[in-house]
Each structure stands twice: as C-alpha cells, then as structure tokens.
Write a protein that holds these residues in place. Structure first.
Motif, PDB file in Angstrom:
ATOM      1  N   HIS A 114      13.913 -33.414  -5.365  1.00 28.17           N
ATOM      2  CA  HIS A 114      14.995 -33.184  -6.332  1.00 28.17           C
ATOM      3  C   HIS A 114      16.230 -32.539  -5.725  1.00 28.17           C
ATOM      4  O   HIS A 114      17.329 -32.691  -6.253  1.00 28.17           O
ATOM      5  CB  HIS A 114      14.469 -32.342  -7.497  1.00 28.17           C
ATOM      6  CG  HIS A 114      13.668 -33.133  -8.469  1.00 28.17           C
ATOM      7  ND1 HIS A 114      13.137 -32.605  -9.625  1.00 28.17           N
ATOM      8  CD2 HIS A 114      13.310 -34.459  -8.469  1.00 28.17           C
ATOM      9  CE1 HIS A 114      12.476 -33.548 -10.278  1.00 28.17           C
ATOM     10  NE2 HIS A 114      12.573 -34.676  -9.594  1.00 28.17           N
ATOM     11  N   LYS A 115      16.061 -31.826  -4.631  1.00 28.46           N
ATOM     12  CA  LYS A 115      17.246 -31.199  -4.016  1.00 28.46           C
ATOM     13  C   LYS A 115      17.826 -32.041  -2.874  1.00 28.46           C
ATOM     14  O   LYS A 115      18.842 -31.681  -2.285  1.00 28.46           O
ATOM     15  CB  LYS A 115      16.914 -29.792  -3.519  1.00 28.46           C
ATOM     16  CG  LYS A 115      16.114 -29.723  -2.231  1.00 28.46           C
ATOM     17  CD  LYS A 115      15.999 -28.284  -1.739  1.00 28.46           C
ATOM     18  CE  LYS A 115      15.341 -28.216  -0.364  1.00 28.46           C
ATOM     19  NZ  LYS A 115      15.257 -26.842   0.160  1.00 28.46           N
ATOM     20  N   ALA A 116      17.201 -33.174  -2.595  1.00 30.31           N
ATOM     21  CA  ALA A 116      17.651 -34.026  -1.490  1.00 30.31           C
ATOM     22  C   ALA A 116      18.776 -34.961  -1.926  1.00 30.31           C
ATOM     23  O   ALA A 116      18.861 -35.373  -3.086  1.00 30.31           O
ATOM     24  CB  ALA A 116      16.489 -34.832  -0.942  1.00 30.31           C
ATOM     25  N   THR A 117      19.620 -35.302  -0.969  1.00 32.57           N
ATOM     26  CA  THR A 117      20.675 -36.295  -1.174  1.00 32.57           C
ATOM     27  C   THR A 117      20.145 -37.696  -0.899  1.00 32.57           C
ATOM     28  O   THR A 117      20.486 -38.653  -1.586  1.00 32.57           O
ATOM     29  CB  THR A 117      21.852 -36.026  -0.213  1.00 32.57           C
ATOM     30  OG1 THR A 117      22.265 -34.672  -0.350  1.00 32.57           O
ATOM     31  CG2 THR A 117      23.013 -36.962  -0.499  1.00 32.57           C
ATOM     32  N   PHE A 151       3.875 -41.883 -12.004  1.00 32.95           N
ATOM     33  CA  PHE A 151       5.244 -41.591 -12.429  1.00 32.95           C
ATOM     34  C   PHE A 151       5.361 -40.259 -13.169  1.00 32.95           C
ATOM     35  O   PHE A 151       6.478 -39.805 -13.429  1.00 32.95           O
ATOM     36  CB  PHE A 151       5.774 -42.732 -13.298  1.00 32.95           C
ATOM     37  CG  PHE A 151       6.009 -44.002 -12.531  1.00 32.95           C
ATOM     38  CD1 PHE A 151       7.153 -44.164 -11.774  1.00 32.95           C
ATOM     39  CD2 PHE A 151       5.066 -45.017 -12.547  1.00 32.95           C
ATOM     40  CE1 PHE A 151       7.372 -45.332 -11.047  1.00 32.95           C
ATOM     41  CE2 PHE A 151       5.273 -46.189 -11.836  1.00 32.95           C
ATOM     42  CZ  PHE A 151       6.429 -46.343 -11.073  1.00 32.95           C
ATOM     43  N   SER A 152       4.227 -39.644 -13.481  1.00 33.26           N
ATOM     44  CA  SER A 152       4.287 -38.303 -14.073  1.00 33.26           C
ATOM     45  C   SER A 152       4.423 -37.238 -12.990  1.00 33.26           C
ATOM     46  O   SER A 152       4.789 -36.097 -13.274  1.00 33.26           O
ATOM     47  CB  SER A 152       3.026 -38.034 -14.908  1.00 33.26           C
ATOM     48  OG  SER A 152       1.867 -37.959 -14.074  1.00 33.26           O
ATOM     49  N   ALA A 153       4.142 -37.603 -11.737  1.00 37.99           N
ATOM     50  CA  ALA A 153       4.233 -36.652 -10.622  1.00 37.99           C
ATOM     51  C   ALA A 153       5.551 -36.778  -9.866  1.00 37.99           C
ATOM     52  O   ALA A 153       6.013 -35.811  -9.260  1.00 37.99           O
ATOM     53  CB  ALA A 153       3.058 -36.862  -9.669  1.00 37.99           C
ATOM     54  N   PHE A 154       6.163 -37.964  -9.908  1.00 36.51           N
ATOM     55  CA  PHE A 154       7.430 -38.198  -9.203  1.00 36.51           C
ATOM     56  C   PHE A 154       8.411 -38.860 -10.163  1.00 36.51           C
ATOM     57  O   PHE A 154       8.147 -39.946 -10.673  1.00 36.51           O
ATOM     58  CB  PHE A 154       7.210 -39.063  -7.965  1.00 36.51           C
ATOM     59  CG  PHE A 154       6.368 -38.392  -6.912  1.00 36.51           C
ATOM     60  CD1 PHE A 154       6.946 -37.539  -5.972  1.00 36.51           C
ATOM     61  CD2 PHE A 154       4.994 -38.585  -6.884  1.00 36.51           C
ATOM     62  CE1 PHE A 154       6.179 -36.906  -5.023  1.00 36.51           C
ATOM     63  CE2 PHE A 154       4.208 -37.950  -5.931  1.00 36.51           C
ATOM     64  CZ  PHE A 154       4.804 -37.099  -5.000  1.00 36.51           C
ATOM     65  N   PHE A 155       9.539 -38.197 -10.394  1.00 39.29           N
ATOM     66  CA  PHE A 155      10.530 -38.683 -11.346  1.00 39.29           C
ATOM     67  C   PHE A 155      11.909 -38.153 -10.952  1.00 39.29           C
ATOM     68  O   PHE A 155      12.018 -37.195 -10.170  1.00 39.29           O
ATOM     69  CB  PHE A 155      10.178 -38.249 -12.771  1.00 39.29           C
ATOM     70  CG  PHE A 155       9.820 -36.795 -12.895  1.00 39.29           C
ATOM     71  CD1 PHE A 155      10.817 -35.824 -13.064  1.00 39.29           C
ATOM     72  CD2 PHE A 155       8.491 -36.381 -12.823  1.00 39.29           C
ATOM     73  CE1 PHE A 155      10.491 -34.477 -13.182  1.00 39.29           C
ATOM     74  CE2 PHE A 155       8.164 -35.030 -12.930  1.00 39.29           C
ATOM     75  CZ  PHE A 155       9.163 -34.084 -13.106  1.00 39.29           C
ATOM     76  N   PRO A 156      12.978 -38.758 -11.468  1.00 40.21           N
ATOM     77  CA  PRO A 156      14.333 -38.355 -11.053  1.00 40.21           C
ATOM     78  C   PRO A 156      14.653 -36.907 -11.416  1.00 40.21           C
ATOM     79  O   PRO A 156      14.146 -36.364 -12.409  1.00 40.21           O
ATOM     80  CB  PRO A 156      15.232 -39.324 -11.824  1.00 40.21           C
ATOM     81  CG  PRO A 156      14.363 -40.502 -12.121  1.00 40.21           C
ATOM     82  CD  PRO A 156      12.992 -39.935 -12.350  1.00 40.21           C
ATOM     83  N   ALA A 157      15.513 -36.306 -10.596  1.00 40.56           N
ATOM     84  CA  ALA A 157      15.973 -34.941 -10.857  1.00 40.56           C
ATOM     85  C   ALA A 157      16.865 -34.935 -12.091  1.00 40.56           C
ATOM     86  O   ALA A 157      17.601 -35.892 -12.341  1.00 40.56           O
ATOM     87  CB  ALA A 157      16.740 -34.407  -9.658  1.00 40.56           C
ATOM     88  N   PRO A 158      16.807 -33.859 -12.896  1.00 39.76           N
ATOM     89  CA  PRO A 158      17.659 -33.794 -14.097  1.00 39.76           C
ATOM     90  C   PRO A 158      19.143 -33.723 -13.768  1.00 39.76           C
ATOM     91  O   PRO A 158      19.981 -34.205 -14.527  1.00 39.76           O
ATOM     92  CB  PRO A 158      17.190 -32.514 -14.793  1.00 39.76           C
ATOM     93  CG  PRO A 158      16.502 -31.706 -13.730  1.00 39.76           C
ATOM     94  CD  PRO A 158      15.928 -32.696 -12.766  1.00 39.76           C
ATOM     95  N   ALA A 179      10.940 -43.370  -6.792  1.00 42.73           N
ATOM     96  CA  ALA A 179      10.612 -42.886  -8.142  1.00 42.73           C
ATOM     97  C   ALA A 179      11.500 -41.719  -8.546  1.00 42.73           C
ATOM     98  O   ALA A 179      11.720 -41.472  -9.732  1.00 42.73           O
ATOM     99  CB  ALA A 179       9.148 -42.471  -8.211  1.00 42.73           C
ATOM    100  N   CYS A 180      12.033 -41.010  -7.549  1.00 41.13           N
ATOM    101  CA  CYS A 180      12.948 -39.893  -7.807  1.00 41.13           C
ATOM    102  C   CYS A 180      14.410 -40.350  -7.775  1.00 41.13           C
ATOM    103  O   CYS A 180      15.327 -39.517  -7.823  1.00 41.13           O
ATOM    104  CB  CYS A 180      12.719 -38.781  -6.784  1.00 41.13           C
ATOM    105  SG  CYS A 180      11.093 -38.003  -6.898  1.00 41.13           S
ATOM    106  N   LYS A 181      14.623 -41.656  -7.689  1.00 38.97           N
ATOM    107  CA  LYS A 181      15.960 -42.259  -7.624  1.00 38.97           C
ATOM    108  C   LYS A 181      16.783 -41.733  -6.457  1.00 38.97           C
ATOM    109  O   LYS A 181      17.991 -41.525  -6.563  1.00 38.97           O
ATOM    110  CB  LYS A 181      16.722 -42.060  -8.945  1.00 38.97           C
ATOM    111  CG  LYS A 181      16.306 -42.998 -10.052  1.00 38.97           C
ATOM    112  CD  LYS A 181      17.306 -42.969 -11.192  1.00 38.97           C
ATOM    113  CE  LYS A 181      16.895 -43.945 -12.300  1.00 38.97           C
ATOM    114  NZ  LYS A 181      17.864 -43.972 -13.406  1.00 38.97           N
ATOM    115  N   LEU A 182      16.106 -41.527  -5.335  1.00 37.47           N
ATOM    116  CA  LEU A 182      16.807 -41.111  -4.122  1.00 37.47           C
ATOM    117  C   LEU A 182      17.203 -42.341  -3.316  1.00 37.47           C
ATOM    118  O   LEU A 182      16.381 -43.246  -3.122  1.00 37.47           O
ATOM    119  CB  LEU A 182      15.899 -40.238  -3.251  1.00 37.47           C
ATOM    120  CG  LEU A 182      15.850 -38.741  -3.507  1.00 37.47           C
ATOM    121  CD1 LEU A 182      14.947 -38.083  -2.471  1.00 37.47           C
ATOM    122  CD2 LEU A 182      17.230 -38.126  -3.464  1.00 37.47           C
TER     123      LEU A 182
END
Length: 401
Positions: free
Chosen positions: A300-303, A215-222, A324-327
């Motif tokens: 992070h730039k994906a929809t 989870f330190s490598a993959f996380f939601p975009a700010p 993990a990136c909340k996509l």
C-alpha cells in the motif's frame, strides 16, 4: 463424489501459514478439497517445534488430520541422498517414517494420493506396495524443477555447477516417471507444460493447475502512496529472488535514484541472506524488512512493484499480489511468464537495464499511463484468478477416478 472420499496430501513442508509460494499453493488446494467435501489427511515434514505448532493450527482451521514427520539432521539427509544416488532435494525431504506411512496408504489407505513436489515421487516409486497400489496417484510439480536446476548450473561456477547439473538429471527422471505412471500430473502454467513436453516427456499431457489469489488479503490501497517507493517481496534466501534483487540494485538502482531523487527501494520477505542484509547497510535508501506478519502495508505504500527475474520459472505470486493492489508492475519476461493477462497493455515488460530503468521512472513521471496499466491488470486478475477458478482442473481430475 460418492466413489472418492479420502485424499492423502503429501507435502515437503507444513503448508501453513500460507505465507510463501509452495505453502500458499498447497494450503489452498487442501482448503478447496475440503470445501468440495473430501476427507483430507496431510502428511508433511518438519524440522522444529514451530512446524508442529503450525500443523496443529492447520488441522484446527480446516478440521483435518495433519501428521508431521521429523526430519533427520541435514548432514544425515544429504549423505543419504549421495549414498543412495538420489537427488539432494529427495534426501532433503526424506524420512523413513514417512516412507512407511506412504507405503501403508498405497493399499486401501486412501482413494487418492496427491504429492506436492516432484522430489516426493521417490516415496511412491520406492514403496514396497507400489506395484499393488489401490489408490490413484497425482503429482503437483508446480514448476519444471529439472529446468530450474539446469538454469542454476548454467549461472554457477564450479563446483556448484556440477551439483546443480546432477540435481537436474535426477529430478528429471522422477518427473518423467510420474508423467508416465501417475493418473495426472500438474504444472502451474501453459508455458511450463510446453517446456515439460519439450525437455522432459511427451508421454501424456500435463494439466495446467494455476495459482489463484485471496482478494481479501490483497486489495488496493485506500489512498495513493505519497513517496516514491519501489517494492520487491519474496523469501530472500531463494536463489532467483536474491539474483533478481542484486541485479536490480547493481544495474538499475543507481540510475533510478539519480533520475528520481528521494526514491526508496524496499526488499520485503523472510530469511534475507547476508548479501541482501548488507544492501541496507550500504544504502540508506534501501530497506530490508526480514520477516513481517503482514506484507499488505508495504504494497500500500509502494509506488510500483519490480520483478526483475532472470532465473527460475513458473507464475510469480508476488506479481499477482501487486496487481491485486493495483500497483504498476515492472518486470522481465521471466517475471511475467505464465500469467495469462501479462502483456505490454497490463504491465511494463523490460529485459534490458536501460528499458527497465526507463519503466521505473515512467511509473513516477507518467502516473496516468502507469495507473492505466495497473487498472487493466487488476480487472483481468479479478475476473480469472480466484482459487476456485484456478483449481478446477484438480476437481475434474479427481472426479474422473
């Protein structure tokens, strides 16, 4: 722990850097074992100087011994497999020098031997010391490879269908023998263990050894993405990944673009085949990245993330990374397979072209619903998918020796 201290891990490739499926899995298993206090030696195969450099970095990072055994030329390896009536994937990762080392380790060379693939079973079964071994044997099959080759055979025409069918039969023999004679064998998900019991062997239960997530490598975009972008990631010369992308582009993408003007599709990952590379040449809305050092900015730039899998089995790490990136994730049933929290409450699951297209459009036009699914997936993932949690069956198996 006092009884069992030395573990030898045999891996098809140098399990570092952890930037693709099997490398990622084996690396985290090794890291976990060192954290538990085991003395770990890694025996792996290499084809070039980069492999040797990566092995050196792995040894330094985890303070372990890593030995690389050079592989002969591919023609020689494949010819060896045919001559010895072995699976091509056995020959693809066969080194006589590694065979000698495995033979030596079987008697008083370690307390346990952990193989990272079913095809590596040949090294053990072919060893002169196999019947006199003093170490415990474990195999992480990850997926039911014999079924993967069966799928390839069914989706291919001659002559490859014959090659894949031959591969399936020979790998199945190794899987069956390992299940019967090793202390424990592991697969990545419950669905895989059921398949194994049904199609390979029910001699004894195969343990589930899941994949975790860093989870330190993959996380939601700010901040949310501004533009409409769909993402797929993976090693892009791997047949199931190529098949997934080509199906999406040929059957879904034209309509998605029509309904979502300005939408783009990013195919992220190393080793894109010529077929994949040509996608960006034919369509300016498609980007093929090739190898990148860090995939996180693309998440992070994906929809939304698309996982239109129609081949292979097991847990798709890329789906976990997207969660993990909340996509929001749009996937087929096969892409959701093996993920404990996967349901229509956490992701879009669509197997037909029309429903897959509709789900992609909903990710953009019904953002509240899409984000609710992504939030639920993230919560479920975070509560159960750390590597420490997922690797407990390996710890328990070793403690029983």
């Amino acid at each position: 722990m006092a009884k069992l201290r030395k573990i030898t891990v045999v891996s098809q490739r140098v399990p570092y850097p952890p930037n693709k499926g099997e490398k990622l899995r084996t690396y985290h298993q090794i890291e976990f074992l060192t954290q538990l206090g085991y003395c770990v030696d890694v025996l792996c195969l290499g084809e070039n100087t980069q492999d040797s450099a990566d092995a050196k970095e792995l040894g330094k990072k985890l303070d372990i011994s890593v030995t690389v055994f050079p592989l002969p030329h591919k023609v020689k390896r494949y010819s060896w497999a045919l001559l010895h009536r072995q699976a091509i994937s056995v020959g693809a990762f066969y080194s006589s020098a590694l065979q000698k080392e495995v033979n030596a380790r079987l008697i008083n060379g370690c307390d346990a031997l952990l193989l990272s693939a079913s095809s590596l079973g040949y090294y053990v079964f072919n060893a002169a010391n196999y019947d006199d071994r003093t170490c415990a044997l474990f195999m992480d099959m990850m997926d039911v490879d014999s079924d993967k080759w069966r799928q390839y055979a069914e989706s291919s025409s001659l002559p490859m269908s014959v090659v894949y069918r031959r591969e399936s039969k020979r790998i199945k023999r190794l899987e069956e023998k390992a299940n019967k004679e090793f202390e424990d064998t592991f697969l990545i998900a419950k669905e895989e263990t059921r398949l194994f019991e049904k199609t390979v062997s029910a001699f004894k239960p195969v343990k589930v050894l899941g994949n975790g997530l860093d989870f330190s490598a993959f996380f939601p975009a700010p901040t949310p993405a501004n533009d409409t972008n769909f993402l797929f990631t993976g090693v892009m010369d791997y047949k199931p990944n190529v098949d997934a992308v080509m199906w999406f582009v040929e059957h879904c993408w034209p309509t998605v673009k029509q309904r979502l003007p300005g939408a783009t599709f990013t195919v992220g990952g190393m080793n894109p085949t010529k077929e994949i590379q040509q996608l960006s040449e034919r369509d300016q809305a498609i980007e093929v990245t090739g190898f990148v050092d860090d995939m996180l900015p693309y998440f992070h730039k994906a929809t939304a993330f698309v996982a239109p899998f129609r081949l292979a089995r097991g847990v798709q790490n890329k789906v976990l990374q997207a969660a993990a990136c909340k996509l929001p994730v749009v996937t087929t049933s096969m892409g959701a397979e093996g993920i404990s929290y996967a349901s229509e409450n956490t992701m879009y699951i669509a197997n037909e072209e029309s429903s897959f297209i509709d789900a992609c459009v909903d990710c953009v036009k019904k953002t509240d619903t899409a984000q609710q699914l992504a939030d639920k997936a993230y919560s479920a993932l975070y509560s159960t998918y750390s590597w420490e949690q997922q690797l407990q069956p390996l710890k328990q198996a070793l403690e029983r020796i």
